[in-house]
Design a protein around this motif. Structure first.
Motif, PDB file in Angstrom:
ATOM      1  N   TRP A 134      -0.796  -4.485   2.566  1.00 14.94           N
ATOM      2  CA  TRP A 134      -1.619  -3.280   2.526  1.00 14.94           C
ATOM      3  C   TRP A 134      -0.770  -2.027   2.759  1.00 14.94           C
ATOM      4  CZ3 TRP A 134      -7.056  -3.861   5.209  1.00 14.94           C
ATOM      5  CH2 TRP A 134      -7.726  -4.950   4.643  1.00 14.94           C
ATOM      6  N   GLY A 135      -1.157  -0.931   2.125  1.00 13.24           N
ATOM      7  CA  GLY A 135      -0.487   0.345   2.331  1.00 13.24           C
ATOM      8  C   GLY A 135      -1.082   1.114   3.503  1.00 13.24           C
ATOM      9  N   GLU A 171       3.496   2.920   0.743  1.00 11.66           N
ATOM     10  CA  GLU A 171       2.885   2.229  -0.386  1.00 11.66           C
ATOM     11  C   GLU A 171       2.721   0.741  -0.098  1.00 11.66           C
ATOM     12  OE1 GLU A 171       1.603   3.707  -2.821  1.00 11.66           O
ATOM     13  OE2 GLU A 171       2.531   5.688  -2.824  1.00 11.66           O
ATOM     14  N   GLY A 172       1.609   0.196  -0.592  1.00 11.82           N
ATOM     15  CA  GLY A 172       1.363  -1.226  -0.540  1.00 11.82           C
ATOM     16  C   GLY A 172       0.927  -1.704  -1.911  1.00 11.82           C
ATOM     17  N   ARG A 224      -6.008  -0.004   1.824  1.00 10.56           N
ATOM     18  CA  ARG A 224      -4.978   0.608   2.655  1.00 10.56           C
ATOM     19  C   ARG A 224      -5.606   1.107   3.956  1.00 10.56           C
ATOM     20  NH1 ARG A 224      -3.098   6.617   0.447  1.00 10.56           N
ATOM     21  NH2 ARG A 224      -5.180   7.573   0.370  1.00 10.56           N
TER      22      ARG A 224
END
Length: 270
Positions: A65-66, A76-77, A83
């Motif tokens: 996940w972000g 970023e993810g 996120r």
């Protein structure tokens, strides 16, 4: 005890670990030597360390996940995964001055079709009082295991309204003054406690009857908006639309008070 999802268990564990460190640091603030630099640097370090703790704990559970972070910006993810939106210390100025009114806020933003996004889980934690406000979409809003509902008041003249006041280069003071001039004479009281995350949690719990503010960042309001909506309240931007995060302006309350606040705010800004 009401049960919540495994995701909220992860969030709760993270805020409690970070919150214990904030409580310890808060206890040190008033003992610092009075200077222009020392306390502010100490609080900035506490803020960043809290954020680092949250990121580390949440990453263990959801490594792809972000993040959208107050201090660290965007991490970023996987774009197809949710996120985290995090405010590690809302109420920094209160913290700096030894005022025990600050919170940690975490929200989960999920991607939808067409590039849209939706907040589906939110948690606001007050380390000093050990109050945990949480909400999941379609599951209501809660303080620990107590179900929350927005205030039932319908008459603005009986209502306590919260807001934030622009300060030192932050926000539009002229705009705020116009709105205050319209709202102030119509309500029982206006409060400015310096932590929007807790303002919205208190609207969700009926402590405040309504709230307005502009210039807020996503991490200030993401979890709180879900809390209010899941507690039966309404949240919009100043135009009455559904983009309070994007437009960075917010009005919240029950259906009647929201409508009346919106009319006053819109009228003041014409």
């Amino acid at each position: 005890m009401v049960s919540h999802s495994g995701l909220l268990t992860v969030m709760e564990r993270a805020v409690r670990k970070a919150g214990s460190k904030l409580r310890r640091d808060f206890g040190e603030v008033e003992h610092l030597q009075v200077s222009r630099k020392g306390p502010a640097d100490f609080v900035s370090k506490a803020d960043k360390q809290c954020e680092q703790t949250l990121v580390e704990e949440l990453r263990k559970a959801r490594p792809d996940w972000g993040f959208l972070l107050e201090e660290g910006g965007v991490i970023e993810g996987d774009p197809n995964k949710p996120r985290w939106i995090i405010d590690p210390l809302d109420g920094t100025t209160n913290f700096l001055h030894g005022i025990p009114h600050f919170a940690i806020s975490i929200a989960v933003e999920e991607p939808l079709y067409g590039g849209k996004k939706e907040i589906t889980t939110g948690l606001v934690y007050q380390p000093v009082t050990d109050e945990s406000y949480w909400a999941e979409k379609s599951r209501g809003a809660w303080r620990h295991d107590q179900r929350l509902r927005v205030s039932a008041r319908r008459d603005l003249g009986e209502c306590l309204i919260a807001t934030g006041i622009p300060f030192m280069g932050h926000g539009d003071f002229a705009q705020w003054t116009r709105v205050f001039g319209a709202v102030g004479p119509s309500v029982a009281g206006i409060r400015r406690f310096g932590a929007a995350t807790l303002d919205l949690a208190h609207v969700a719990s009926g402590r405040y009857d309504g709230f307005w503010e502009s210039g807020l960042q996503p991490w200030d309001v993401a979890a709180g908006i879900l809390l209010v909506r899941e507690a039966g309240g309404f949240v919009t931007d100043f135009r009455g639309g559904d983009q309070p995060i994007e437009r960075r302006e917010i009005i919240a309350g029950n259906d009647a008070i929201h409508s009346k606040l919106h009319k006053l705010v819109a009228g003041a800004l014409r």
